[in-house]
Design a protein around this motif. Structure first.
Motif, mmCIF file in Angstrom:
data_model
loop_
_atom_site.group_PDB
_atom_site.id
_atom_site.type_symbol
_atom_site.label_atom_id
_atom_site.label_comp_id
_atom_site.label_asym_id
_atom_site.label_seq_id
_atom_site.Cartn_x
_atom_site.Cartn_y
_atom_site.Cartn_z
ATOM 1 N N MET A 140 12.368 -66.460 -99.692
ATOM 2 C CA MET A 140 12.991 -65.384 -100.439
ATOM 3 C C MET A 140 11.975 -64.298 -100.779
ATOM 4 N N THR A 141 10.750 -64.661 -101.094
ATOM 5 C CA THR A 141 9.707 -63.698 -101.422
ATOM 6 C C THR A 141 9.346 -62.856 -100.208
ATOM 7 N N LYS A 161 9.588 -57.656 -97.176
ATOM 8 C CA LYS A 161 9.998 -56.900 -95.997
ATOM 9 C C LYS A 161 10.895 -55.726 -96.385
ATOM 10 N N LYS A 162 11.823 -55.971 -97.297
ATOM 11 C CA LYS A 162 12.707 -54.893 -97.745
ATOM 12 C C LYS A 162 11.917 -53.799 -98.455
ATOM 13 N N GLY A 163 10.963 -54.206 -99.275
ATOM 14 C CA GLY A 163 10.126 -53.228 -99.978
ATOM 15 C C GLY A 163 9.281 -52.416 -99.016
ATOM 16 N N LEU A 164 8.719 -53.086 -98.010
ATOM 17 C CA LEU A 164 7.914 -52.406 -96.999
ATOM 18 C C LEU A 164 8.775 -51.458 -96.171
ATOM 19 N N LEU A 165 9.961 -51.892 -95.799
ATOM 20 C CA LEU A 165 10.875 -51.041 -95.046
ATOM 21 C C LEU A 165 11.270 -49.809 -95.859
ATOM 22 N N ALA A 166 11.534 -49.994 -97.142
ATOM 23 C CA ALA A 166 11.889 -48.863 -98.006
ATOM 24 C C ALA A 166 10.715 -47.883 -98.115
ATOM 25 N N LEU A 167 9.497 -48.391 -98.218
ATOM 26 C CA LEU A 167 8.310 -47.544 -98.295
ATOM 27 C C LEU A 167 8.117 -46.753 -97.004
ATOM 28 N N VAL A 168 8.254 -47.418 -95.872
ATOM 29 C CA VAL A 168 8.093 -46.746 -94.579
ATOM 30 C C VAL A 168 9.163 -45.673 -94.395
ATOM 31 N N CYS A 169 10.394 -45.973 -94.753
ATOM 32 C CA CYS A 169 11.473 -44.986 -94.631
ATOM 33 C C CYS A 169 11.225 -43.774 -95.532
ATOM 34 N N THR A 170 10.761 -44.021 -96.736
ATOM 35 C CA THR A 170 10.460 -42.927 -97.668
ATOM 36 C C THR A 170 9.339 -42.053 -97.123
ATOM 37 N N MET A 171 8.292 -42.680 -96.605
ATOM 38 C CA MET A 171 7.171 -41.919 -96.052
ATOM 39 C C MET A 171 7.608 -41.109 -94.836
ATOM 40 N N LEU A 172 8.440 -41.681 -93.989
ATOM 41 C CA LEU A 172 8.948 -40.979 -92.816
ATOM 42 C C LEU A 172 9.809 -39.786 -93.226
ATOM 43 N N LEU A 173 10.629 -39.967 -94.226
ATOM 44 C CA LEU A 173 11.468 -38.878 -94.726
ATOM 45 C C LEU A 173 10.611 -37.751 -95.286
#
Length: 93
Positions: free
Chosen positions: A1-2, A7-19
């Protein structure tokens, strides 16, 4: 679960940086691409008291003139100078 949460946090960070990257570096408004200052080096009509696109205001307009010099990369420059104290403004609208 951790691991899944990471992974979700990393994906959100990458998407934010890309945006942010695409917003600030790849999408350039037309206004930013064009020079907003008309005749910045005083090359057009830059003789004595007149340069195309520039206006003078103040009680001592004789202290504002254009001469050969070209500190901006051109061959002319705008100057404010008088032998006595003066108030003059050069502007564009």
């Amino acid at each position: 679960m951790t691991i899944n949460r990471r992974k979700k946090g990393l994906l959100a960070l990458v998407c934010t940086m890309l945006l942010l990257f695409t917003t600030f570096y790849l999408v350039t408004p037309a206004e930013a691409a064009d020079n907003q200052v008309h005749n910045p080096s005083f090359e057009d009509g830059g003789s004595s008291q007149t340069a195309t696109g520039w206006s003078t205001w103040g009680p001592n307009p004789e202290a504002d003139y254009y001469q050969a010099g070209g500190v901006t990369g051109g061959s002319n420059e705008g100057v404010h100078w008088n032998a006595s104290s003066y108030t003059v403004y050069t502007y564009q609208t």
